[in-house]
Design a protein around this motif. Sequence first.
Motif, short mmCIF file in Angstrom:
data_model
loop_
_atom_site.label_atom_id
_atom_site.label_comp_id
_atom_site.label_asym_id
_atom_site.label_seq_id
_atom_site.Cartn_x
_atom_site.Cartn_y
_atom_site.Cartn_z
N PRO A 12 0.82 -1.20 0.00
CA PRO A 12 0.00 0.00 0.00
C PRO A 12 0.86 1.25 0.00
N VAL A 13 0.35 2.28 -0.69
CA VAL A 13 1.06 3.55 -0.75
C VAL A 13 0.83 4.32 0.54
N LYS A 14 1.88 4.72 1.20
CA LYS A 14 1.78 5.47 2.44
C LYS A 14 2.19 6.91 2.21
N THR A 15 1.37 7.82 2.70
CA THR A 15 1.66 9.24 2.56
C THR A 15 2.43 9.73 3.77
N ARG A 16 3.61 10.29 3.53
CA ARG A 16 4.39 10.86 4.61
C ARG A 16 3.91 12.29 4.87
N ARG A 17 3.79 12.63 6.13
CA ARG A 17 3.29 13.95 6.50
C ARG A 17 4.30 14.64 7.40
N LEU A 94 4.33 25.26 -0.29
CA LEU A 94 3.34 24.22 -0.02
C LEU A 94 3.38 23.13 -1.09
N ALA A 95 3.64 23.54 -2.32
CA ALA A 95 3.77 22.55 -3.40
C ALA A 95 5.02 21.71 -3.20
N LEU A 96 6.12 22.33 -2.78
CA LEU A 96 7.34 21.56 -2.52
C LEU A 96 7.13 20.57 -1.38
N GLU A 97 6.30 20.94 -0.42
CA GLU A 97 6.00 20.01 0.67
C GLU A 97 5.28 18.78 0.13
N ASP A 98 4.37 18.98 -0.83
CA ASP A 98 3.68 17.84 -1.45
C ASP A 98 4.64 17.00 -2.28
N VAL A 99 5.71 17.61 -2.78
CA VAL A 99 6.68 16.86 -3.57
C VAL A 99 7.36 15.79 -2.72
N VAL A 100 7.82 16.16 -1.54
CA VAL A 100 8.57 15.22 -0.70
C VAL A 100 7.65 14.31 0.10
N ASN A 101 6.40 14.72 0.32
CA ASN A 101 5.43 13.85 1.00
C ASN A 101 4.71 13.02 -0.06
N THR A 102 5.34 11.95 -0.48
CA THR A 102 4.82 11.16 -1.61
C THR A 102 3.54 10.43 -1.20
#
Length: 364
Positions: A12-17, A94-102
């Motif tokens: 399963p794909v896990k989202t890092r926050r 905020l977009a860069l944060e979404d980049v690293v939080n796959t």
Amino acid sequence: MAKAEAVKKRAPVKTRRSPVGASPGTLIADPAARRSELRLTLISPEKFKTIDKASIDDLNTHCDNWPVVWLDCTGLANIQLIEEIGRIFNLHPLALEDVVNTGQRPKVDFFEDHAFVVMRMIDDVKVHRYEQIAVFFGRNFVVTFQEREGDPFDPVRKRIESSMPNRLRERGADYLAYALIDAIVDSYFPPIDSASELVDHIEDEMLRSPQRHQMQQLHQMRRGTNALKNVLWPLRDALATLIRSDVSYIKAETKVFLNDTLDHSIGLIELVETQRDTMTGLIEMHLSLSQARTNEIISVLTIVSAIFIPLTFIVGVWGMNFDPETSPWNMPELRAYYGYPSALAFMLVVAVSLVAFFKWKKWL
């Protein structure tokens, strides 16, 4: 066997926050992230230049001297490098944060001078390996962030390197972004087509001989189909948002091509929905065939039992301890000269009569 191996269980794909209470735009690297490497492609109508393993100095040196710049960052371990890229191209934090939080849901965000697109792509068709890709593009730049090496962009790179006339080198950054997005969408067709062939193969095998492993394959494939559905539906919405946008850095002629990509995404959704319905039907058919086979076995056993029950009764009666000398009612036929063959003949008549009766009732 090769087709069966294509169906694999996916983690399963896990989202890092970011940590709770962290400032918006805080970048936290995944400990398992790959080492970051840059590939810089400089594009003009007359020529192009590619710099493998580029550096920030290469960006500062060349970015202002070329009409279109494509920076491809592979690996998300180097947070300082990603932040520096964001500073150079003025990317929203905020977009860069979404980049690293796959593990983000496919979407599109618009900012003052650039757009941000999040998608999931297949970077290895053979093993069905998926990953998140982030695409930034503005008036004269495209920046892509990948989790690891491997992508479907080789056809785009070859088109950039091809001789004139070359639409990719003439139409600007928004068209290059479209070409990359279109390559990602089209990369879904081969595995979906392979899955369709595998489903047809399983169906043919199932009609010949239902097996337990077929049910396992179908359940695993349906799980993968559900995952694809969860990716493709928001992807369709993201593409529709791009087409409806009124930002100045997406030209009207590019939206025509994006509309074609939207049609491709809708076609993929229809294919996936059809596959899911087919697999659901095959699972139900497998259960029906297995139940029918069980009922057939039970019917045969019941008929055999029904034939042998009266025969067992007859044998049991003849096997009781009778004494013909005590009374004529104590089975005088026990001393008959042809008693044994007569008994066998009688039992044969009973068995044949039962079989004829079952056929007359259409139970056989």
